[in-house]
Design a protein around this motif. Sequence first.
Motif, mmCIF file in Angstrom:
data_model
loop_
_atom_site.group_PDB
_atom_site.id
_atom_site.type_symbol
_atom_site.label_atom_id
_atom_site.label_comp_id
_atom_site.label_asym_id
_atom_site.label_seq_id
_atom_site.Cartn_x
_atom_site.Cartn_y
_atom_site.Cartn_z
ATOM 1 N N PRO A 169 1.013 -1.120 -0.099
ATOM 2 C CA PRO A 169 0.093 -0.457 0.069
ATOM 3 C C PRO A 169 1.129 1.405 -0.380
ATOM 4 C CG PRO A 169 -0.353 -0.683 1.756
ATOM 5 C CD PRO A 169 0.443 -2.205 1.407
ATOM 6 N N VAL A 170 0.101 2.219 -0.102
ATOM 7 C CA VAL A 170 1.012 3.458 -0.854
ATOM 8 C C VAL A 170 1.754 4.034 0.460
ATOM 9 C CG1 VAL A 170 0.842 5.928 -1.000
ATOM 10 C CG2 VAL A 170 0.407 4.300 -2.360
ATOM 11 N N TRP A 171 1.349 4.108 1.714
ATOM 12 C CA TRP A 171 1.700 4.272 3.271
ATOM 13 C C TRP A 171 3.022 3.130 3.306
ATOM 14 C CZ3 TRP A 171 1.967 0.854 7.082
ATOM 15 C CH2 TRP A 171 1.122 -0.391 6.968
ATOM 16 N N ALA A 172 2.839 2.138 3.012
ATOM 17 C CA ALA A 172 3.648 1.356 4.025
ATOM 18 C C ALA A 172 5.044 2.033 2.517
ATOM 19 C CB ALA A 172 3.657 -0.165 3.133
ATOM 20 N N SER A 173 4.463 2.220 1.612
ATOM 21 C CA SER A 173 5.388 2.642 0.714
ATOM 22 C C SER A 173 6.254 3.370 0.949
ATOM 23 C CB SER A 173 5.609 2.633 -0.901
ATOM 24 O OG SER A 173 5.383 1.526 -1.836
ATOM 25 N N VAL A 174 5.755 4.618 1.392
ATOM 26 C CA VAL A 174 5.801 5.953 2.335
ATOM 27 C C VAL A 174 7.190 5.443 3.660
ATOM 28 C CG1 VAL A 174 5.858 8.132 2.915
ATOM 29 C CG2 VAL A 174 4.420 6.848 0.947
ATOM 30 N N LEU A 175 6.524 4.536 4.502
ATOM 31 C CA LEU A 175 7.643 4.547 5.012
ATOM 32 C C LEU A 175 8.677 3.535 4.774
ATOM 33 C CD1 LEU A 175 4.751 2.935 7.837
ATOM 34 C CD2 LEU A 175 6.218 4.813 7.669
ATOM 35 N N LEU A 176 8.550 2.695 3.858
ATOM 36 C CA LEU A 176 9.716 2.078 3.265
ATOM 37 C C LEU A 176 10.783 3.070 2.748
ATOM 38 C CD1 LEU A 176 11.880 -0.501 3.115
ATOM 39 C CD2 LEU A 176 10.023 -0.900 1.112
ATOM 40 N N VAL A 177 10.540 3.904 2.478
ATOM 41 C CA VAL A 177 11.388 5.195 1.790
ATOM 42 C C VAL A 177 11.887 6.073 2.244
ATOM 43 C CG1 VAL A 177 11.822 7.354 0.675
ATOM 44 C CG2 VAL A 177 10.321 5.821 -0.627
ATOM 45 N N LEU A 178 11.210 6.460 4.256
ATOM 46 C CA LEU A 178 11.540 7.169 5.211
ATOM 47 C C LEU A 178 12.684 6.128 5.456
ATOM 48 C CD1 LEU A 178 8.551 8.673 6.262
ATOM 49 C CD2 LEU A 178 10.507 9.458 5.119
ATOM 50 N N ALA A 179 12.278 4.632 5.917
ATOM 51 C CA ALA A 179 13.109 4.195 6.450
ATOM 52 C C ALA A 179 14.167 3.951 5.653
ATOM 53 C CB ALA A 179 12.730 2.415 7.315
ATOM 54 N N LEU A 180 14.562 3.597 5.163
ATOM 55 C CA LEU A 180 16.030 3.400 4.329
ATOM 56 C C LEU A 180 16.352 4.875 4.322
ATOM 57 C CD1 LEU A 180 14.431 1.548 1.178
ATOM 58 C CD2 LEU A 180 15.869 0.368 3.323
ATOM 59 N N GLU A 181 16.304 5.402 3.667
ATOM 60 C CA GLU A 181 16.553 7.201 3.695
ATOM 61 C C GLU A 181 17.448 7.085 5.851
ATOM 62 O OE1 GLU A 181 16.841 10.022 1.131
ATOM 63 O OE2 GLU A 181 17.888 7.876 1.097
ATOM 64 N N LEU A 182 16.606 7.157 6.524
ATOM 65 C CA LEU A 182 17.338 7.386 7.307
ATOM 66 C C LEU A 182 18.285 6.179 7.857
ATOM 67 C CD1 LEU A 182 16.635 9.025 10.244
ATOM 68 C CD2 LEU A 182 14.795 7.534 11.324
ATOM 69 N N ALA A 183 18.379 5.378 7.982
ATOM 70 C CA ALA A 183 18.575 3.977 8.001
ATOM 71 C C ALA A 183 20.930 4.241 7.585
ATOM 72 C CB ALA A 183 18.886 2.359 7.465
ATOM 73 N N ALA A 184 20.357 5.013 6.305
ATOM 74 C CA ALA A 184 21.669 5.298 4.962
ATOM 75 C C ALA A 184 22.067 6.530 6.456
ATOM 76 C CB ALA A 184 21.337 5.817 4.227
ATOM 77 N N LEU A 185 21.139 7.875 6.467
ATOM 78 C CA LEU A 185 21.651 8.640 7.440
ATOM 79 C C LEU A 185 23.071 8.083 8.610
ATOM 80 C CD1 LEU A 185 21.592 12.307 7.001
ATOM 81 C CD2 LEU A 185 19.756 11.364 8.149
#
Length: 192
Positions: free
Chosen positions: A149-165
């Motif tokens: 679902p869109v909300w899960a994709s958005v959370l995944l983007v945020l999680a991947l960006e935050l993890a690398a950061l």
Amino acid sequence: MQVNQARRREWSRAGLAILGIAVVMAAVELAMGRVLICTCGAVDLWHGEVNSAGNSQHLSDWYTPSHIVHGLLFYAAARWLLPGKGLPLRAVLAALVEAAWEVVENTPAVIGRYRDATIALGYTGDSVVNSLADLVAMLLGFALAARLPVWASVLLVLALELAALLAIRDNLTLNVLMLLWPSEAIRNWQAG
């Protein structure tokens, strides 16, 4: 039954097109003088040292999440820009965009820009194996976005960006920002 056969044929054609895109990308990079594998002679599944000669030379590294994010974003863009087109065609177009970026990213001009504007001081470009793995990572992100679902994709983007950061003080967002509008304050912060 005919619908399933037509869908399988459509995915088969898309798969062949993506394979062709990968082969052309690899051939172009080799013609540009990119190395096939790390000059260290190994192909590791994971290379976690960002400031090393092995960065962007192996199958995955701290920049792999950014390619998964590419796939999530390319899915969203293709769904918005090509609403009447099927998923296989959108996947092929996403692969084409990713492959084009991989080629452009490995030109002397962009490699030089990375060295000048970002914390990638010793960056020498990707090995061909790394570029192919980045293409696969993008396709993984695309496939996830097609199923989540869109909300899960958005959370995944945020999680991947935050993890690398948090891990390396860099991610897709900062990478794009620093390539287009370098900030000395961000560069100093990234340098630690």
